[in-house]
Scaffold this motif. Structure first.
Motif, PDB file in Angstrom:
ATOM      1  N   ILE A   1     -45.017  10.264 -24.332  1.00 45.29           N
ATOM      2  CA  ILE A   1     -43.705  10.641 -23.784  1.00 45.29           C
ATOM      3  C   ILE A   1     -42.726  11.047 -24.886  1.00 45.29           C
ATOM      4  N   ALA A   2     -43.069  10.757 -26.129  1.00 47.59           N
ATOM      5  CA  ALA A   2     -42.205  11.166 -27.243  1.00 47.59           C
ATOM      6  C   ALA A   2     -42.061  12.675 -27.308  1.00 47.59           C
ATOM      7  N   THR A   3     -43.062  13.393 -26.815  1.00 50.11           N
ATOM      8  CA  THR A   3     -43.021  14.861 -26.849  1.00 50.11           C
ATOM      9  C   THR A   3     -42.678  15.461 -25.479  1.00 50.11           C
ATOM     10  N   ALA A   4     -42.332  14.603 -24.517  1.00 53.89           N
ATOM     11  CA  ALA A   4     -42.092  15.082 -23.148  1.00 53.89           C
ATOM     12  C   ALA A   4     -40.720  15.744 -23.022  1.00 53.89           C
ATOM     13  N   PRO A   5     -40.655  16.899 -22.366  1.00 57.11           N
ATOM     14  CA  PRO A   5     -39.370  17.566 -22.152  1.00 57.11           C
ATOM     15  C   PRO A   5     -38.584  16.891 -21.031  1.00 57.11           C
ATOM     16  N   THR A   6     -37.331  17.258 -20.900  1.00 56.73           N
ATOM     17  CA  THR A   6     -36.491  16.741 -19.822  1.00 56.73           C
ATOM     18  C   THR A   6     -36.815  17.448 -18.516  1.00 56.73           C
ATOM     19  N   HIS A   7     -37.010  16.685 -17.446  1.00 55.70           N
ATOM     20  CA  HIS A   7     -37.225  17.231 -16.100  1.00 55.70           C
ATOM     21  C   HIS A   7     -36.162  16.657 -15.183  1.00 55.70           C
ATOM     22  N   GLU A   8     -35.556  17.493 -14.381  1.00 54.69           N
ATOM     23  CA  GLU A   8     -34.533  17.024 -13.456  1.00 54.69           C
ATOM     24  C   GLU A   8     -35.129  16.047 -12.445  1.00 54.69           C
ATOM     25  N   GLY A   9     -34.479  14.904 -12.283  1.00 54.69           N
ATOM     26  CA  GLY A   9     -34.936  13.912 -11.318  1.00 54.69           C
ATOM     27  C   GLY A   9     -36.050  13.017 -11.810  1.00 54.69           C
ATOM     28  N   VAL A  10     -36.436  13.174 -13.103  1.00 58.23           N
ATOM     29  CA  VAL A  10     -37.548  12.388 -13.663  1.00 58.23           C
ATOM     30  C   VAL A  10     -37.066  11.644 -14.901  1.00 58.23           C
ATOM     31  N   SER A  11     -37.339  10.342 -14.960  1.00 59.49           N
ATOM     32  CA  SER A  11     -37.062   9.560 -16.169  1.00 59.49           C
ATOM     33  C   SER A  11     -38.387   9.207 -16.836  1.00 59.49           C
ATOM     34  N   HIS A  12     -38.399   9.183 -18.156  1.00 60.69           N
ATOM     35  CA  HIS A  12     -39.605   8.866 -18.918  1.00 60.69           C
ATOM     36  C   HIS A  12     -39.574   7.408 -19.366  1.00 60.69           C
ATOM     37  N   VAL A  13     -40.656   6.706 -19.112  1.00 59.53           N
ATOM     38  CA  VAL A  13     -40.759   5.292 -19.490  1.00 59.53           C
ATOM     39  C   VAL A  13     -42.050   5.089 -20.275  1.00 59.53           C
ATOM     40  N   GLY A  14     -41.952   4.485 -21.448  1.00 63.21           N
ATOM     41  CA  GLY A  14     -43.131   4.202 -22.255  1.00 63.21           C
ATOM     42  C   GLY A  14     -43.691   2.828 -21.951  1.00 63.21           C
ATOM     43  N   GLY A  15     -44.999   2.703 -22.004  1.00 64.47           N
ATOM     44  CA  GLY A  15     -45.629   1.411 -21.750  1.00 64.47           C
ATOM     45  C   GLY A  15     -47.128   1.544 -21.623  1.00 64.47           C
ATOM     46  N   ASP A  16     -47.770   0.442 -21.258  1.00 64.96           N
ATOM     47  CA  ASP A  16     -49.231   0.373 -21.154  1.00 64.96           C
ATOM     48  C   ASP A  16     -49.601  -0.046 -19.734  1.00 64.96           C
ATOM     49  N   MET A  17     -50.352   0.806 -19.042  1.00 68.56           N
ATOM     50  CA  MET A  17     -50.705   0.537 -17.639  1.00 68.56           C
ATOM     51  C   MET A  17     -51.591  -0.698 -17.494  1.00 68.56           C
ATOM     52  N   PHE A  18     -52.191  -1.154 -18.600  1.00 72.30           N
ATOM     53  CA  PHE A  18     -53.020  -2.358 -18.530  1.00 72.30           C
ATOM     54  C   PHE A  18     -52.169  -3.630 -18.590  1.00 72.30           C
ATOM     55  N   ASP A  19     -50.906  -3.474 -18.993  1.00 72.65           N
ATOM     56  CA  ASP A  19     -50.000  -4.627 -19.023  1.00 72.65           C
ATOM     57  C   ASP A  19     -49.208  -4.717 -17.720  1.00 72.65           C
ATOM     58  N   ALA A  20     -48.479  -3.662 -17.406  1.00 77.08           N
ATOM     59  CA  ALA A  20     -47.675  -3.635 -16.187  1.00 77.08           C
ATOM     60  C   ALA A  20     -47.263  -2.204 -15.890  1.00 77.08           C
ATOM     61  N   ILE A  21     -46.954  -1.954 -14.624  1.00 74.47           N
ATOM     62  CA  ILE A  21     -46.541  -0.629 -14.161  1.00 74.47           C
ATOM     63  C   ILE A  21     -45.165  -0.757 -13.523  1.00 74.47           C
ATOM     64  N   PRO A  22     -44.235   0.163 -13.804  1.00 73.15           N
ATOM     65  CA  PRO A  22     -42.896   0.078 -13.202  1.00 73.15           C
ATOM     66  C   PRO A  22     -42.959   0.059 -11.670  1.00 73.15           C
ATOM     67  N   ASN A  23     -42.075  -0.681 -11.055  1.00 77.87           N
ATOM     68  CA  ASN A  23     -42.034  -0.777  -9.598  1.00 77.87           C
ATOM     69  C   ASN A  23     -41.601   0.541  -8.965  1.00 77.87           C
ATOM     70  N   ALA A  24     -42.218   0.866  -7.836  1.00 77.46           N
ATOM     71  CA  ALA A  24     -41.873   2.083  -7.086  1.00 77.46           C
ATOM     72  C   ALA A  24     -42.491   1.980  -5.698  1.00 77.46           C
ATOM     73  N   ASP A  25     -42.040   2.839  -4.792  1.00 78.36           N
ATOM     74  CA  ASP A  25     -42.620   2.856  -3.445  1.00 78.36           C
ATOM     75  C   ASP A  25     -44.066   3.349  -3.465  1.00 78.36           C
ATOM     76  N   ALA A  26     -44.362   4.242  -4.403  1.00 79.29           N
ATOM     77  CA  ALA A  26     -45.713   4.798  -4.485  1.00 79.29           C
ATOM     78  C   ALA A  26     -46.105   4.992  -5.939  1.00 79.29           C
ATOM     79  N   VAL A  27     -47.380   4.834  -6.204  1.00 80.36           N
ATOM     80  CA  VAL A  27     -47.942   5.113  -7.528  1.00 80.36           C
ATOM     81  C   VAL A  27     -48.772   6.384  -7.415  1.00 80.36           C
ATOM     82  N   PHE A  28     -48.554   7.288  -8.339  1.00 83.20           N
ATOM     83  CA  PHE A  28     -49.302   8.547  -8.389  1.00 83.20           C
ATOM     84  C   PHE A  28     -50.145   8.531  -9.663  1.00 83.20           C
ATOM     85  N   MET A  29     -51.419   8.890  -9.530  1.00 78.64           N
ATOM     86  CA  MET A  29     -52.301   8.986 -10.704  1.00 78.64           C
ATOM     87  C   MET A  29     -53.171  10.227 -10.587  1.00 78.64           C
ATOM     88  N   LYS A  30     -52.955  11.159 -11.487  1.00 83.16           N
ATOM     89  CA  LYS A  30     -53.777  12.366 -11.505  1.00 83.16           C
ATOM     90  C   LYS A  30     -54.676  12.343 -12.737  1.00 83.16           C
TER      91      LYS A  30
END
Length: 351
Positions: free
Chosen positions: A223-252
């Motif tokens: 995410i250090a190289t991620a550009p700004t997208h309207e309506g999107v916030s960037h959060v750094g972390g490790d999915m093996f530790d924890a995932i931010p809370n949300a109504d839905a999780v998307f994984m592509k």
């Protein structure tokens, strides 16, 4: 077919398999030389000398270019138009294939061609048989580190890989947004894209459904190289530790990177991150059809080998294999939605 004809056909097919790499190398050279871009900007079929004159070089070798073009035309990547007025010069143009080689097109596979045919990703294939005999991961044998560690320590490779993922994301997301109808986003006010890279996929969803608050979640160096997208916030972390809370999780194209045990751990963290009643996981990934004859079925099998070569435990899965890891990860109910793309949608629910 008699035995001699069958034997001869077998020999011919072995030659074709043996030198199949020449097709991808010729394709890579076309992308590096921006041949499709030159033809596209020219606006009409172009002569070889005109094509050569617009290559970024002070002294292009036209004879080499002619021989590469002959192969690319034979494979249907470009078209050759022979003059009907008795002229000597062949004219070259684009085809339905070469349109995917354009650098500045919204839908392009050019970055993916460059990264997959880069020396860093070709080297591990030389260890394939050794890993059958002795085990291990070809990528680690070739480079002395895991794929992800190599990417974090090699900015050039990391950028190439991120650009490749971004280009394939645009292609997949176009099919996803148009076929995952509006009811798929009912009751979703927030969505976290786990392993979202530079945020391209989530940005496409939020652009179509601006009521959704998007959280792009990936490793810090990504995410250090991620550009700004309207309506999107960037959060750094490790999915093996924890995932931010949300109504839905998307994984592509995330779970295919990992073995079953790791996937189950990721899915359990997804389960913790979403609400009990309305929460769901939306997975966009390959569903293998080993005996299938569809447009992308062979490519899906190729990707299974790619996962084996580059990643520890990575693999593509059949529907039964998806069912197993989903149930063990806390998602006993699921449905598969087929879309006109390499990847399909696996929608999973906690109850």
């Amino acid at each position: 077919m008699d035995v001699h004809e069958e034997l001869l056909r077998g020999q011919a097919e072995v030659w074709q398999f043996m030198f199949a790499f020449t097709y991808s190398m010729a394709l890579k050279s076309a992308v590096e030389l921006r041949l499709a871009d030159i033809m596209h900007s020219h606006g009409c079929p172009i002569t070889l000398s005109q094509l050569a004159s617009r290559i970024d070089s002070s002294c292009p070798d036209i004879s080499h270019l002619a021989r590469i073009m002959r192969m690319l035309v034979y494979k249907g990547i470009f078209a050759a138009h022979h003059p009907s007025d008795g002229g000597d010069e062949t004219l070259y143009g684009t085809t339905h294939i070469s349109k995917w080689l354009l650098h500045d097109s919204e839908l392009s596979l050019a970055p993916m061609i460059l990264v997959q045919n880069n020396q860093w990703l070709l080297a591990p294939w030389h260890y394939l048989s050794q890993c059958v005999k002795k085990g291990g991961i070809p990528f680690r044998k070739a480079h002395g580190s895991t794929f992800w560690d190599f990417a974090s320590q090699n900015p050039q490779f990391n950028n190439l890989f991120n650009e490749a993922m971004a280009c394939t994301t645009k292609i997949t997301m176009k099919a996803f947004v148009s076929h995952y109808k509006v009811d798929g986003f009912n009751n979703i006010r927030s969505m976290v894209d786990v392993g979202g890279g530079t945020g391209t996929a989530l940005a496409e969803i939020v652009k179509s459904y601006p009521h959704i608050k998007g959280i792009n979640f990936d490793l810090q160096h990504v995410i250090a190289t991620a550009p700004t997208h309207e309506g999107v916030s960037h959060v750094g972390g490790d999915m093996f530790d924890a995932i931010p809370n949300a109504d839905a999780v998307f994984m592509k194209w995330i779970l295919h990177d990992w073995g079953d045990e790791a996937c189950i751990k990721i899915l359990k963290n997804c389960r913790k991150a979403i609400p009990e009643k309305i929460g769901k996981v939306i997975i966009v990934d390959i569903v293998l059809q080993p005996d299938g004859s569809g447009l992308f079925d062979e490519t899906r099998l190729v990707f299974d080998l790619l996962m084996m070569v580059d990643l520890s435990g990575g693999k593509e899965r059949t529907e039964l294999e998806w069912k197993k890891i989903l149930e063990n990860g806390g998602f006993p109910r699921y449905r598969i939605i087929k879309i006109p793309a390499l990847l399909w949608i696996v929608e999973a629910y906690p109850e």
